[in-house]
Design a protein around this motif. Structure first.
Motif, PDB file in Angstrom:
ATOM      1  N   LEU A  99       0.437  -0.789   0.411  1.00 47.36           N
ATOM      2  CA  LEU A  99       0.087  -0.185   0.137  1.00 47.36           C
ATOM      3  C   LEU A  99       1.015   1.261   0.345  1.00 47.36           C
ATOM      4  CD1 LEU A  99      -3.035   0.806   0.372  1.00 47.36           C
ATOM      5  CD2 LEU A  99      -2.404   1.671   2.371  1.00 47.36           C
ATOM      6  N   ILE A 100       0.992   1.917  -1.246  1.00 50.72           N
ATOM      7  CA  ILE A 100       1.428   3.367  -1.195  1.00 50.72           C
ATOM      8  C   ILE A 100       0.643   4.418  -1.086  1.00 50.72           C
ATOM      9  CG2 ILE A 100       3.347   4.390  -2.625  1.00 50.72           C
ATOM     10  CD1 ILE A 100       4.371   1.380  -1.834  1.00 50.72           C
ATOM     11  N   SER A 101       1.019   5.468  -0.607  1.00 49.99           N
ATOM     12  CA  SER A 101       0.205   7.423  -0.104  1.00 49.99           C
ATOM     13  C   SER A 101       1.194   7.396  -1.580  1.00 49.99           C
ATOM     14  CB  SER A 101       0.899   8.063   1.060  1.00 49.99           C
ATOM     15  OG  SER A 101       2.480   8.178   0.471  1.00 49.99           O
ATOM     16  N   ASN A 102       0.477   9.033  -2.093  1.00 48.05           N
ATOM     17  CA  ASN A 102       0.364   9.802  -3.040  1.00 48.05           C
ATOM     18  C   ASN A 102       1.870  10.422  -2.581  1.00 48.05           C
ATOM     19  OD1 ASN A 102      -0.782  11.208  -1.201  1.00 48.05           O
ATOM     20  ND2 ASN A 102      -1.436  12.284  -1.952  1.00 48.05           N
ATOM     21  N   GLU A 103       2.398   9.901  -1.935  1.00 50.98           N
ATOM     22  CA  GLU A 103       3.252  10.790  -2.463  1.00 50.98           C
ATOM     23  C   GLU A 103       4.896   9.782  -1.559  1.00 50.98           C
ATOM     24  OE1 GLU A 103       3.659  13.654   1.871  1.00 50.98           O
ATOM     25  OE2 GLU A 103       2.450  14.356   0.811  1.00 50.98           O
ATOM     26  N   GLY A 104       4.675   9.101  -2.403  1.00 49.91           N
ATOM     27  CA  GLY A 104       5.335   7.230  -2.354  1.00 49.91           C
ATOM     28  C   GLY A 104       5.410   6.848  -0.850  1.00 49.91           C
ATOM     29  N   GLU A 105       5.462   6.632  -0.097  1.00 55.46           N
ATOM     30  CA  GLU A 105       5.398   6.416   1.008  1.00 55.46           C
ATOM     31  C   GLU A 105       4.451   4.709   1.086  1.00 55.46           C
ATOM     32  OE1 GLU A 105       8.143   7.227   2.854  1.00 55.46           O
ATOM     33  OE2 GLU A 105       8.338   8.941   1.553  1.00 55.46           O
ATOM     34  N   THR A 106       5.512   3.768   1.507  1.00 56.96           N
ATOM     35  CA  THR A 106       4.920   2.873   2.104  1.00 56.96           C
ATOM     36  C   THR A 106       3.840   3.026   3.029  1.00 56.96           C
ATOM     37  OG1 THR A 106       6.752   1.632   0.958  1.00 56.96           O
ATOM     38  CG2 THR A 106       5.347   0.270   1.760  1.00 56.96           C
ATOM     39  N   LEU A 107       2.982   2.649   2.923  1.00 58.77           N
ATOM     40  CA  LEU A 107       1.781   2.528   4.449  1.00 58.77           C
ATOM     41  C   LEU A 107       1.929   1.290   5.069  1.00 58.77           C
ATOM     42  CD1 LEU A 107      -0.989   4.368   2.716  1.00 58.77           C
ATOM     43  CD2 LEU A 107       1.142   5.386   3.944  1.00 58.77           C
ATOM     44  N   TYR A 108       2.068  -0.083   4.065  1.00 56.99           N
ATOM     45  CA  TYR A 108       1.895  -1.194   4.391  1.00 56.99           C
ATOM     46  C   TYR A 108       2.771  -1.956   3.145  1.00 56.99           C
ATOM     47  CZ  TYR A 108       0.646  -5.562   6.593  1.00 56.99           C
ATOM     48  OH  TYR A 108       0.011  -6.965   6.980  1.00 56.99           O
ATOM     49  N   CYS A 109       3.074  -2.986   3.956  1.00 59.04           N
ATOM     50  CA  CYS A 109       3.691  -3.920   3.516  1.00 59.04           C
ATOM     51  C   CYS A 109       4.236  -5.540   3.870  1.00 59.04           C
ATOM     52  CB  CYS A 109       5.380  -3.765   2.815  1.00 59.04           C
ATOM     53  SG  CYS A 109       5.970  -4.533   1.300  1.00 59.04           S
ATOM     54  N   PRO A 110       3.752  -6.258   3.578  1.00 58.14           N
ATOM     55  CA  PRO A 110       3.910  -7.913   4.639  1.00 58.14           C
ATOM     56  C   PRO A 110       4.813  -8.229   3.923  1.00 58.14           C
ATOM     57  CG  PRO A 110       2.189  -8.241   2.316  1.00 58.14           C
ATOM     58  CD  PRO A 110       2.510  -7.042   2.310  1.00 58.14           C
ATOM     59  N   THR A 111       5.864  -8.904   4.524  1.00 55.86           N
ATOM     60  CA  THR A 111       6.822 -10.260   4.727  1.00 55.86           C
ATOM     61  C   THR A 111       7.895  -9.654   4.336  1.00 55.86           C
ATOM     62  OG1 THR A 111       6.363 -11.128   2.161  1.00 55.86           O
ATOM     63  CG2 THR A 111       4.639 -12.116   3.954  1.00 55.86           C
ATOM     64  N   VAL A 112       8.310  -8.284   4.271  1.00 50.90           N
ATOM     65  CA  VAL A 112       9.226  -7.541   4.018  1.00 50.90           C
ATOM     66  C   VAL A 112      10.142  -7.227   5.746  1.00 50.90           C
ATOM     67  CG1 VAL A 112      11.042  -5.827   3.124  1.00 50.90           C
ATOM     68  CG2 VAL A 112       8.647  -7.487   2.072  1.00 50.90           C
ATOM     69  N   GLU A 113      11.512  -8.019   5.223  1.00 54.77           N
ATOM     70  CA  GLU A 113      12.108  -7.350   6.230  1.00 54.77           C
ATOM     71  C   GLU A 113      12.699  -5.842   6.493  1.00 54.77           C
ATOM     72  OE1 GLU A 113      15.636  -9.206   6.670  1.00 54.77           O
ATOM     73  OE2 GLU A 113      15.017 -11.279   6.511  1.00 54.77           O
ATOM     74  N   ASP A 114      12.744  -4.643   5.996  1.00 54.16           N
ATOM     75  CA  ASP A 114      12.430  -3.634   6.028  1.00 54.16           C
ATOM     76  C   ASP A 114      11.408  -2.756   5.308  1.00 54.16           C
ATOM     77  OD1 ASP A 114      12.785  -4.289   3.408  1.00 54.16           O
ATOM     78  OD2 ASP A 114      14.514  -3.402   2.702  1.00 54.16           O
ATOM     79  N   HIS A 115      10.302  -3.585   5.418  1.00 56.21           N
ATOM     80  CA  HIS A 115       8.895  -3.254   5.018  1.00 56.21           C
ATOM     81  C   HIS A 115       8.703  -2.076   3.654  1.00 56.21           C
ATOM     82  CE1 HIS A 115       8.557  -4.379   8.829  1.00 56.21           C
ATOM     83  NE2 HIS A 115       9.582  -3.377   9.420  1.00 56.21           N
ATOM     84  N   HIS A 116       9.732  -2.669   2.991  1.00 54.13           N
ATOM     85  CA  HIS A 116       9.085  -2.174   1.540  1.00 54.13           C
ATOM     86  C   HIS A 116       9.731  -2.297   0.511  1.00 54.13           C
ATOM     87  CE1 HIS A 116      13.245   0.337   2.328  1.00 54.13           C
ATOM     88  NE2 HIS A 116      13.328   0.064   0.814  1.00 54.13           N
TER      89      HIS A 116
END
Length: 400
Positions: free
Chosen positions: A24-41
């Motif tokens: 899940l990505i914001s309109n500003e390019g920030e990762t809001l949610y990301c499963p199963t990834v150590e660095d969360h993006h």
């Protein structure tokens, strides 16, 4: 459940089912949610913004899913959920790639460090062919945005928009003016129509009179030409399904054909594989018109209807159960029962309803409910239309 918690749970589920990286990505390019990834993006904010910039400039409906091509083998999907949130699917690869090929795709638009990390992500996930990837985007868009896209529509829509947007940063993608979009689309539609009726003579003539010379005359680089041919396969796939070919056989054929096509080294080999694929699909439709298998299909349908007569039954239920395209099922029922599938189901419901009526152990309301009718009044209306009287009148007449 709190609405804020629903979307992450859905993303977890989607990622599990599709075996694709979804975030899940914001309109500003920030990762809001990301499963199963150590660095969360999966993507850096710079990379995500780069993709979103292409998304905002694409020449099509804002609700349409977008496929960004890092290369012909690495894909990135984007589905807009709201003005501030986007679902990113990918990056995914169509086939396993070497580190060199991955770096060639990523390095022109990001750092060496991120390119290496993205390659490691590609290695963690199973490769997805173009058709299945488009199916994932279509499903997400249809579920969240209430659209009605098919995988073929997603692929063909992106084929046209990528031709216009020319997204290949590091390549030498063909100039838009060199590609007669309307002619190509006409040829694709023609292939779809010819294959759907299994007309091999017309297909051979179509290739001889139109397609070969037109495709060669484009004078494209082999990678550009390969991309141009992707929609042809989806049109042919859908044409075979419409013609009644078995869905699993079609999918297996599609997978095999794409595998062969990827090995083509020049334009002539690409055209040869494309022509071979069209003949294979046409033969599948011709084989499916063999009437020897119809009794077994009819028996399958009848057994399914009998087993589920108390539930809502749709044509789609029967196509999923039998693996036969809906158009072919319509032909089968016409040939064997001289009525549509819906009429057959309705007649069977009414036959059962009459049996229940005559037993005198059930009320009209109970019968209507058990036979899957939405209401007692709807049941009475259908009954009167077929028998010329209401259920109550029918009982009086038969009890005299």
């Amino acid at each position: 459940m709190n609405e804020k918690n629903v979307l992450p749970k859905n993303i977890d589920l989607l990622s599990l089912i599709t075996q694709a990286p979804i975030s899940l990505i914001s309109n500003e390019g920030e990762t809001l949610y990301c499963p199963t990834v150590e660095d969360h993006h999966y993507l850096s904010s710079d990379m995500a913004n780069y993709i979103l910039d292409f998304f905002s400039k694409r020449p099509c409906s804002e609700n349409a899913p977008y496929i960004y091509l890092y290369s012909l083998s690495i894909l990135q999907g984007v589905v807009k959920l709201s003005e501030t949130e986007y679902l990113f699917v990918g990056p995914v690869c169509i086939t396993h790639l070497s580190l060199e090929n991955s770096l060639n795709a990523f390095l022109p638009i990001t750092t060496n460090e991120e390119s290496l990390r993205l390659h490691s992500i590609l290695e963690k996930f199973v490769p997805l062919d173009f058709f299945r990837f488009a199916g994932i985007l279509a499903s997400i868009s249809n579920n969240y945005l209430h659209t009605d896209y098919t995988p073929s529509e997603i692929i063909n829509l992106n084929f046209l928009q990528n031709i216009k947007a020319k997204p290949f940063v590091s390549g030498h993608f063909a100039n838009t003016n060199k590609i007669p979009i309307s002619s190509i689309y006409f040829f694709q539609q023609s292939l779809y129509s010819i294959i759907s009726v299994g007309n091999m003579d017309a297909l051979i003539k179509h290739w001889q009179d139109n397609l070969v010379n037109t495709l060669i005359s484009l004078n494209l680089h082999v990678e550009d030409f390969s991309f141009l041919c992707i929609p042809f396969y989806t049109f042919m796939f859908q044409g075979a399904l419409k013609g009644g070919a078995d869905i699993q056989v079609c999918f297996d054929t599609y997978t095999s054909q794409i595998g062969r096509f990827k090995q083509a080294k020049n334009i002539i080999e690409c055209i040869t594989e494309l022509k071979r694929a069209s003949y294979e699909y046409c033969n599948l439709v011709k084989d499916s018109s063999n009437m020897e298998y119809l009794p077994s299909v009819c028996n399958l349908c009848i057994n399914y209807i009998n087993d589920h007569i108390h539930e809502k039954i749709t044509v789609e239920d029967l196509t999923h159960f039998t693996g036969i395209h809906r158009n072919k099922l319509y032909d089968i029922f016409r040939a064997n029962f001289d009525m549509t599938i819906s009429n057959y189901i309705e007649q069977e419901r009414l036959r059962r309803a009459v049996t229940y009526l005559e037993s005198s152990n059930y009320t009209i309301s109970e019968i209507a409910s058990s036979m899957g009718y939405s209401s007692q009044s709807h049941f009475i209306k259908i009954f009167k239309k077929n028998y010329g009287c209401t259920p109550t009148q029918y009982l009086k007449i038969n009890n005299q």
